[in-house]
Design a protein around this motif. Structure first.
Motif, short mmCIF file in Angstrom:
data_model
loop_
_atom_site.label_atom_id
_atom_site.label_comp_id
_atom_site.label_asym_id
_atom_site.label_seq_id
_atom_site.Cartn_x
_atom_site.Cartn_y
_atom_site.Cartn_z
N VAL A 279 29.84 1.75 -34.19
CA VAL A 279 30.56 1.88 -35.46
C VAL A 279 29.60 1.63 -36.63
O VAL A 279 29.61 2.37 -37.63
CB VAL A 279 31.75 0.89 -35.50
CG1 VAL A 279 32.35 0.82 -36.90
CG2 VAL A 279 32.81 1.31 -34.49
N ALA A 280 28.74 0.64 -36.48
CA ALA A 280 27.78 0.34 -37.55
C ALA A 280 26.81 1.50 -37.72
O ALA A 280 26.46 1.88 -38.86
CB ALA A 280 27.02 -0.95 -37.22
N ALA A 281 26.38 2.09 -36.61
CA ALA A 281 25.45 3.21 -36.71
C ALA A 281 26.11 4.41 -37.39
O ALA A 281 25.50 5.10 -38.20
CB ALA A 281 24.94 3.60 -35.31
N ILE A 282 27.37 4.65 -37.06
CA ILE A 282 28.10 5.78 -37.68
C ILE A 282 28.23 5.53 -39.19
O ILE A 282 28.07 6.46 -40.00
CB ILE A 282 29.49 5.94 -37.02
CG1 ILE A 282 29.31 6.38 -35.56
CG2 ILE A 282 30.35 6.94 -37.79
CD1 ILE A 282 30.57 6.26 -34.71
N ALA A 283 28.50 4.28 -39.56
CA ALA A 283 28.67 3.96 -40.98
C ALA A 283 27.39 4.25 -41.77
O ALA A 283 27.44 4.50 -42.97
CB ALA A 283 29.06 2.49 -41.13
N GLY A 284 26.27 4.25 -41.07
CA GLY A 284 25.00 4.54 -41.74
C GLY A 284 24.68 6.02 -41.86
O GLY A 284 23.59 6.37 -42.32
N SER B 66 39.99 -2.16 -39.58
CA SER B 66 38.67 -2.58 -40.10
C SER B 66 38.16 -1.66 -41.19
O SER B 66 37.12 -1.94 -41.79
CB SER B 66 37.66 -2.60 -38.95
OG SER B 66 37.32 -1.26 -38.59
N GLY B 67 38.86 -0.56 -41.42
CA GLY B 67 38.39 0.38 -42.45
C GLY B 67 37.28 1.30 -41.99
O GLY B 67 36.65 1.98 -42.80
N ALA B 68 37.06 1.36 -40.67
CA ALA B 68 35.94 2.17 -40.16
C ALA B 68 36.28 3.66 -40.10
O ALA B 68 35.38 4.49 -39.97
CB ALA B 68 35.54 1.69 -38.77
N LEU B 69 37.56 4.00 -40.19
CA LEU B 69 37.96 5.40 -39.98
C LEU B 69 38.04 6.14 -41.30
O LEU B 69 38.51 5.61 -42.31
CB LEU B 69 39.30 5.45 -39.25
CG LEU B 69 39.26 4.83 -37.85
CD1 LEU B 69 40.64 4.87 -37.20
CD2 LEU B 69 38.25 5.54 -36.97
#
Lengths: 399, 399
Positions: free
Chosen positions: A170-175, A217-220
Motif C-alpha cells: 500500500v505504501a509503495a502504491i501511494a508513492g 485508511s484512505g488508501a483507496l
C-alpha cells in the motif's frame, strides 16, 4: 505465402445446417438451451447475493459469448493476459478485469493503448517491484492505471501473504501517482486446506475485511471500491461472504466464475453437486452445454472403437472424455452408458464397448469432458446448435 | 460483431525485433539454427536409407515449416485430418498423405474438392464399410481416390490385424472402381510389447512383405507402390526395414516423422538417445528448437516463482516444462539447473528455486517441453529467432 480461404476444423461444409450431416467432424458444439439457462442462472445467483458478475473470459475467449454474458447483465469481463484483454476490447468489451499481474513493457504498452482508446481496465498487483515498474510506465504514458491488490494464501499462487506485505505494498502504491488503488482481488481456487469450505469462507471474509480497512485508511482512490474473487467451484461461498457484509452500497463486489457458461460433464458437474448440497434451496442447477462430436473411424477389434478426435480437440485433463450419445444417419440410437473412453492420443480416442454393441464406421459419437477451458482452446470456432442439432451459428474464438 | 485487427499472443509489439524486449510474452519461439540443422539431419537420414520423407504436418500445422520441409527435399507432407489436408493444400502443399481413415461425407467432400483442384492425395483404409462408403462417394463425384491399406497390430490402434482381414479388404477394394490401391501404411508408435525394438523391426518387415505380396498378386494400381510408417521415436528401425529390402527401385518407401523438425527437450530427447545407442555411427543428433518464453509474474514466497504461462501456452504432457534459461534486461544470467517446474495451471506455472536465487518480477524464463505437437497447437503464430534472439519472422499456424 498468402493464406487462402479454407474451412476451419469443425466447419459447416454442406449447405444444410445439421450438425450430423453437414459439418466436418470433429466439431465443438454449444447447446443454445443450456447456454441460455446458464447465463441466466449465474446472473440471477450474483444478483441475489448483491454482487456484480465479471465472468472469466479466458474460459471461452469467444466474443459472441462475452456479448451474451454482458447482455445477460454482467458488469464486465475478466481476463488473464494482456493479449486476451486487447482481443476482448477489440470485440466490444469495454470493462476489463485482468485477474493477473501486468508484467513486461510490451504487455504494458498493449494495455496503455486500450486505456487510451477508452477501456475501463483493472489489473492486480502483489509486489513492490511490479508496482514501481507499472508506476513508471504509466506515468511516462501520462495515464492512470487502476489496480487491485491481490491477497494470497501461504502455499497458494500469487498475492500478498500477510498484513506486513500488504502495508508495504500500500505504501509503495501511494508513492506512484500513476496508479489508482481501486480495491482488492483474490482467487480462492488455489487454497489447499484440509477443510476447504472453512478455508474459502475465511478467505472471503479476509477479502471483505481488507477492502473495508483499506477504505477506512484512505488508501483507496475510488468511490465504490472493488472486492473480487471466485472461480467456478466455490463461487457460492465467496458470494455469501460478500452478501453477509452487505457490500451492495458503497462497494463493488464482483464474482468471476468462467466455466459456468457452458459448465461441464465431469469436474464442474461434481462441483455443482457440492454447491447444491450446501444450498438445498437452489431450485435448479447449471447444465452442461459444450460437447464435441466425432466420427467412428475404425473398428479394429471386437469391443474397441477408434474415434476421430483427440487431445487436439477435447480436454482430457483432469478426466478422460465421456461418451454421451451415439448417432447413425443423423439420428440418435441406443444409450451409450457402457461405452468408456480408455485412452486418448493427439488425434484419436479409444472407446471400449460391449462386443455386441451396434456400431459402425461413420457413426457419430458425442463426448463431454472435464474443464471447458481446455476444450475451448482447441478450437478457432465453435458451433451453436438448437435442441435438434441444427447449427444456429458459428462462433469464432480468440485464443 | 466485426473482428478488428489486434495482436495475437506472442506478437511483436514494439518496432525492434528482440524477443526479450519487443514481444508480448508468453511467446513460442523456434531457433533457426536448430531448425535448419534438424531439417537437413532428417532428410539426410531418409536419403541414406533410400526412403522418401513425408513429415507429419500435424505436429506443427505451420505452412512456413511445411515449405522448409519440402525445400529440404521432402516428398510430401503427412496430415491427420481432412481439414488439415485442406489447410495444407491451400498453402501450397500438393502431395498429401492422410495417415488416417477418411470418414464422414463432409470430410470426403473436402478431399474431393482438393483432388479436383490438383492435390495428389492418399488416405488409409482398414475396413470394408469405409471402403464401400469411399468407393460410392468418389464414384458419384467421378474421381479416383488413391488409398493405402493400414496394417495394425493386436491391442494397437487402427489397421487390419491379420491376413484374413487383409484379404477381405483387398477383395472389397477390388470391387470399387473409384478406389486405387496404392500401397500399405502403418504406425509403429502404438505397438505395445515387452521388447519394442524387436516388435517394431518385425512390424517393419511385415509392412515390406505385405506390399511386396500385394504387388505380386496384382492388387496394386500404381507403378511404384507406397510403403510407409514411422513416427518420431522408432524411425530408424522402420528406415532399416525399408533399407534392408532395398525398396529404392520399384517402390516408394516413405518415412513420416513429425516431431523431428523442432525435436524437444524431454520425450524425444530421450528417444534420440536411444536412436544413438542403436546407431553409434551417427555423427550428430537432432536439436531442440522450440521453446516458450515468459515473464516472472510474482515472487510470493522465498523459493517460489509464479511465471505467466500455462497449459494454454506449453505442453505439460507427458512431462512438465523444463526451465532452460533466465534473462534480465535482455541478457542471459546464471544457469537455472536448480529451477524446477512443480505445477502448471491454465495460465500459470509454479517454479521452485533456491531461496537465494537472483530473480525478479519481470525477468524472463525460457522453457522447453515434451511433445512439440502439444505446444504448437497452443499458438496461432510462432516466432522464428536467430541465435541472438532477434525475431526473423512470424509463422502463422493452421490448427
Amino acid at each position: 505465402m498468402q493464406p487462402l480461404s479454407f474451412p476451419e476444423k469443425g466447419a459447416l461444409i454442406h449447405e444444410g445446417r445439421s450438425l450430423l450431416t453437414d459439418v466436418s467432424l470433429p466439431a465443438a458444439v454449444i447447446d443454445e438451451g443450456a447456454l441460455a439457462h446458464n447465463l441466466a442462472w449465474m446472473q440471477r445467483f450474483a444478483d441475489h447475493h448483491g454482487a456484480k458478475l465479471a465472468p472469466h473470459g479466458k474460459t471461452t475467449m469467444t466474443p459472441a459469448l462475452f456479448r451474451r454474458q454482458l447482455e445477460a447483465g454482467a458488469w464486465g469481463i475478466t481476463l488473464a493476459t494482456a493479449t486476451q484483454c486487447v482481443a476482448a476490447f477489440a470485440h466490444g468489451v469495454s470493462r476489463l478485469l485482468m485477474a493477473n499481474q501486468l508484467v513486461g513493457r510490451p504487455n504494458m504498452a498493449l494495455i496503455a493503448d486500450i486505456i487510451e482508446r477508452g477501456a475501463q481496465f483493472y489489473c492486480v498487483v502483489d509486489g513492490i517491484a511490479n508496482v514501481q515498474a507499472l508506476g513508471a510506465f504509466f506515468a511516462e504514458r501520462g495515464l492512470t492505471l487502476p489496480i487491485l491488490i491481490e491477497l494470497g494464501t501461504d502455499g497458494g499462487r500469487c498475492g500478498v501473504r500477510n498484513e506486513r506485505e500488504l502495508d508495504a505494498l500500500v505504501a509503495a502504491i501511494a508513492g506512484q501517482p500513476a496508479l489508482a488503488l481501486a480495491g482488492v482481488e483474490g482467487y480462492e481456487g488455489v487454497i489447499g486446506d484440509a477443510d476447504p469450505v472453512a478455508a474459502v469462507r475465511a478467505y472471503g471474509e479476509r477479502l471483505v475485511a481488507t477492502v473495508m480497512a483499506l477504505r477506512e485508511s484512505g488508501a483507496l482512490a475510488v468511490e465504490a471500491p472493488i472486492v473480487t474473487a471466485s472461480g467456478s467451484k466455490w463461487f457460492d461461498l465467496i458470494a455469501e461472504a460478500f452478501d453477509r457484509a452487505d457490500l451492495r452500497n458503497g462497494y463493488t463486489p464482483v464474482l468471476r466464475p468462467g466455466c459456468y457458461v457452458v459448465h461441464d460433464h465431469r469436474l464442474y458437474r461434481r462441483a455443482m453437486a457440492e454447491v447444491r448440497a450446501r444450498h438445498p434451496e437452489l431450485q435448479d442447477e447449471l447444465r452442461p452445454a459444450l460437447s464435441v462430436f466425432a466420427h467412428v473411424q475404425s473398428l479394429p477389434e471386437p469391443g474397441l472403437a477408434i474415434v476421430a478426435l483427440g487431445k487436439r480437440d477435447i480436454s482430457c485433463d483432469p478426466d478422460l472424455p465421456l461418451a454421451l450419445a451415439h448417432y447413425r444417419d443423423g439420428h440418435a440410437t441406443a444409450p451409450v452408458s457402457e461405452w468408456q473412453v480408455t485412452h486418448i492420443m493427439d488425434q484419436h480416442v479409444f472407446v471400449t464397448l460391449p462386443a455386441h454393441a451396434d456400431i459402425a464406421v461413420g457413426d457419430v459419437i458425442a463426448f463431454g469432458a472435464s474443464h471447458p477451458c481446455l476444450t475451448f482452446d482447441k478450437w478457432r470456432q465453435l458451433l451453436r446448435v438448437d435442441d435438434r442439432l441444427n447449427v444456429l451459428d458459428t462462433m469464432p474464438t480468440l485464443f
